[in-house]
Design a protein around this motif. Structure first.
Motif, mmCIF file in Angstrom:
data_model
loop_
_atom_site.group_PDB
_atom_site.id
_atom_site.type_symbol
_atom_site.label_atom_id
_atom_site.label_comp_id
_atom_site.label_asym_id
_atom_site.label_seq_id
_atom_site.Cartn_x
_atom_site.Cartn_y
_atom_site.Cartn_z
ATOM 1 N N PHE A 49 -15.842 -39.592 17.976
ATOM 2 C CA PHE A 49 -16.283 -39.820 16.613
ATOM 3 C C PHE A 49 -15.877 -41.220 16.140
ATOM 4 O O PHE A 49 -14.853 -41.761 16.566
ATOM 5 N N PHE A 50 -16.671 -41.783 15.243
ATOM 6 C CA PHE A 50 -16.243 -42.982 14.544
ATOM 7 C C PHE A 50 -15.231 -42.583 13.480
ATOM 8 O O PHE A 50 -15.337 -41.510 12.880
ATOM 9 N N GLU A 51 -14.273 -43.457 13.220
ATOM 10 C CA GLU A 51 -13.162 -43.082 12.345
ATOM 11 C C GLU A 51 -13.228 -43.696 10.960
ATOM 12 O O GLU A 51 -12.377 -43.403 10.117
ATOM 13 N N ASP A 52 -14.213 -44.543 10.689
ATOM 14 C CA ASP A 52 -14.280 -45.178 9.376
ATOM 15 C C ASP A 52 -15.718 -45.524 9.036
ATOM 16 O O ASP A 52 -16.591 -45.580 9.912
ATOM 17 N N VAL A 53 -15.949 -45.760 7.755
ATOM 18 C CA VAL A 53 -17.295 -46.053 7.269
ATOM 19 C C VAL A 53 -17.835 -47.344 7.867
ATOM 20 O O VAL A 53 -19.023 -47.422 8.215
ATOM 21 N N ASP A 54 -16.997 -48.353 8.005
ATOM 22 C CA ASP A 54 -17.470 -49.629 8.549
ATOM 23 C C ASP A 54 -18.084 -49.454 9.934
ATOM 24 O O ASP A 54 -19.142 -50.021 10.236
ATOM 25 N N SER A 55 -17.434 -48.668 10.789
ATOM 26 C CA SER A 55 -17.962 -48.435 12.137
ATOM 27 C C SER A 55 -19.271 -47.668 12.092
ATOM 28 O O SER A 55 -20.215 -47.977 12.834
ATOM 29 N N LEU A 56 -19.343 -46.682 11.221
ATOM 30 C CA LEU A 56 -20.572 -45.911 11.075
ATOM 31 C C LEU A 56 -21.722 -46.799 10.618
ATOM 32 O O LEU A 56 -22.826 -46.745 11.159
ATOM 33 N N ALA A 58 -16.288 -43.418 -4.136
ATOM 34 C CA ALA A 58 -15.083 -44.026 -3.580
ATOM 35 C C ALA A 58 -13.828 -43.470 -4.249
ATOM 36 O O ALA A 58 -12.784 -43.317 -3.613
ATOM 37 N N ARG A 59 -13.928 -43.144 -5.538
ATOM 38 C CA ARG A 59 -12.771 -42.615 -6.266
ATOM 39 C C ARG A 59 -12.473 -41.167 -5.904
ATOM 40 O O ARG A 59 -11.347 -40.697 -6.047
ATOM 41 N N THR A 60 -13.486 -40.456 -5.441
ATOM 42 C CA THR A 60 -13.311 -39.023 -5.185
ATOM 43 C C THR A 60 -13.421 -38.654 -3.705
ATOM 44 O O THR A 60 -13.329 -37.477 -3.354
ATOM 45 N N ALA A 61 -13.592 -39.647 -2.840
ATOM 46 C CA ALA A 61 -13.875 -39.379 -1.429
ATOM 47 C C ALA A 61 -12.800 -38.529 -0.760
ATOM 48 O O ALA A 61 -13.101 -37.607 0.002
ATOM 49 N N LEU A 96 -17.353 -27.360 12.540
ATOM 50 C CA LEU A 96 -16.263 -27.793 11.670
ATOM 51 C C LEU A 96 -15.552 -29.019 12.214
ATOM 52 O O LEU A 96 -15.101 -29.878 11.451
ATOM 53 N N GLU A 97 -15.444 -29.117 13.534
ATOM 54 C CA GLU A 97 -14.827 -30.308 14.127
ATOM 55 C C GLU A 97 -15.631 -31.557 13.787
ATOM 56 O O GLU A 97 -15.071 -32.590 13.403
ATOM 57 N N ILE A 98 -16.951 -31.469 13.906
ATOM 58 C CA ILE A 98 -17.824 -32.596 13.575
ATOM 59 C C ILE A 98 -17.745 -32.903 12.082
ATOM 60 O O ILE A 98 -17.616 -34.060 11.673
ATOM 61 N N LEU A 99 -17.809 -31.862 11.275
ATOM 62 C CA LEU A 99 -17.790 -32.020 9.823
ATOM 63 C C LEU A 99 -16.497 -32.678 9.356
ATOM 64 O O LEU A 99 -16.510 -33.618 8.552
ATOM 65 N N GLU A 100 -15.383 -32.200 9.861
ATOM 66 C CA GLU A 100 -14.095 -32.764 9.451
ATOM 67 C C GLU A 100 -13.968 -34.224 9.874
ATOM 68 O O GLU A 100 -13.431 -35.056 9.133
ATOM 69 N N ALA A 101 -14.458 -34.562 11.076
ATOM 70 C CA ALA A 101 -14.398 -35.950 11.533
ATOM 71 C C ALA A 101 -15.203 -36.864 10.616
ATOM 72 O O ALA A 101 -14.758 -37.959 10.250
ATOM 73 N N ASP A 102 -16.406 -36.421 10.223
ATOM 74 C CA ASP A 102 -17.240 -37.234 9.337
ATOM 75 C C ASP A 102 -16.589 -37.406 7.973
ATOM 76 O O ASP A 102 -16.592 -38.498 7.394
ATOM 77 N N ILE A 103 -16.040 -36.323 7.452
ATOM 78 C CA ILE A 103 -15.443 -36.393 6.118
ATOM 79 C C ILE A 103 -14.166 -37.221 6.132
ATOM 80 O O ILE A 103 -13.875 -37.949 5.179
ATOM 81 N N ALA A 123 -13.721 -39.832 7.966
ATOM 82 C CA ALA A 123 -14.197 -41.223 7.944
ATOM 83 C C ALA A 123 -14.615 -41.628 6.544
ATOM 84 O O ALA A 123 -14.233 -42.696 6.044
ATOM 85 N N VAL A 124 -15.382 -40.768 5.887
ATOM 86 C CA VAL A 124 -15.883 -41.098 4.549
ATOM 87 C C VAL A 124 -14.764 -41.069 3.512
ATOM 88 O O VAL A 124 -14.840 -41.770 2.491
ATOM 89 N N SER A 125 -13.717 -40.298 3.765
ATOM 90 C CA SER A 125 -12.624 -40.188 2.788
ATOM 91 C C SER A 125 -11.913 -41.523 2.578
ATOM 92 O O SER A 125 -11.248 -41.717 1.560
ATOM 93 N N GLY A 126 -12.062 -42.432 3.518
ATOM 94 C CA GLY A 126 -11.457 -43.755 3.364
ATOM 95 C C GLY A 126 -12.403 -44.791 2.777
ATOM 96 O O GLY A 126 -12.080 -45.983 2.745
#
Length: 243
Positions: free
Chosen positions: A65-72, A126-129, A159-166, A168-171
């Protein structure tokens, strides 16, 4: 014009229509390109529908998985650039809307319009990610259909995929900078997570008149018949079909 064919990260569901507009669709957290296959019948030959397939799902299940929004975003930008000089419309659903928005900023005039659905404006997101992470049970309830949630093996993978995406977006961190293309925002009137009033900030993200469209009989995920209806509304909005 680039001659590089899209990789496994950008899925064309029909033979590529190289002279037609391209609708590049970025899925919500946990999803792949497959949901957008159904849209090809709506757009026909008026536009080529592409689904973005991020690592860790579908045919890319073995990729990390990508770990951050910039990579995505960088991966999406690289794929869009492979489409050459044709008109590009970016669509993003839920968290995919943030990725589509940032990709549009990076691509500049290559993109003619941004269309998003079921997502707070970037500054508010961004405030609620970080709040998106929550518990596994809450994520399953919000994002997984009954057919997946009731199958223990499918549920664990999803759930593994979902958690990885979230994660990344949480940052995600928002940097001000307005687009110079129209933005169309679709909102399901039965959405229990986002209110119409919460979406007003999207209008400030473009120097060109942007609009919020309310969609009857649609929930946050545009489930069931609302999914095809959303495609039809986008086609009308883009002037590709008439009503």
């Amino acid at each position: 014009m680039s001659n590089r064919a899209p990789s496994g990260a950008l899925i064309a569901f029909k033979p590529r229509l190289t002279d037609n507009p391209a609708l590049v669709c970025v899925p919500w957290a946990g999803a792949g390109a497959a949901p957008f296959r159904a849209w090809t019948s709506v757009f026909g030959t008026a536009a080529a529908v592409y689904g973005v397939r991020l690592p860790g799902r579908e045919s890319r299940i073995d990729e990390p998985f990508f770990e951050d929004v910039d990579s995505l975003v960088k991966s999406i930008v690289a794929e869009v650039e492979s489409l050459g000089d044709r008109p590009i419309v970016l669509f993003g659903h839920c968290s995919g809307a943030l990725l589509a928005y940032e990709a549009a900023r990076a691509l500049g005039p290559r993109v003619t319009r941004l269309v998003v659905a079921s997502q707070l404006p970037p500054a508010e997101a961004a405030r609620t990610a970080a709040d998106e992470l929550g518990s596994r049970e809450s994520l399953a309830e919000r994002y997984l259909g009954e057919d997946v949630a009731d199958d223990s093996e499918m549920r664990a993978v999803a759930l593994e995929i979902l958690e990885a995406d979230i994660r990344a977006v949480s940052g995600y961190q928002f940097t001000p900078g307005r687009l110079r293309i129209p933005i169309t925002v679709f909102h399901g009137m039965n959405d229990r997570e986002i209110r119409s009033a919460d979406l007003a900030g999207w209008v400030a993200e473009s120097t060109i008149l942007s609009e919020i469209r309310e969609v009857a009989n649609a929930d946050h995920m545009f489930s069931g018949a609302a999914w095809a209806n959303l495609a039809e509304l986008i086609a009308v909005e883009l002037g590709l079909v008439t009503v």
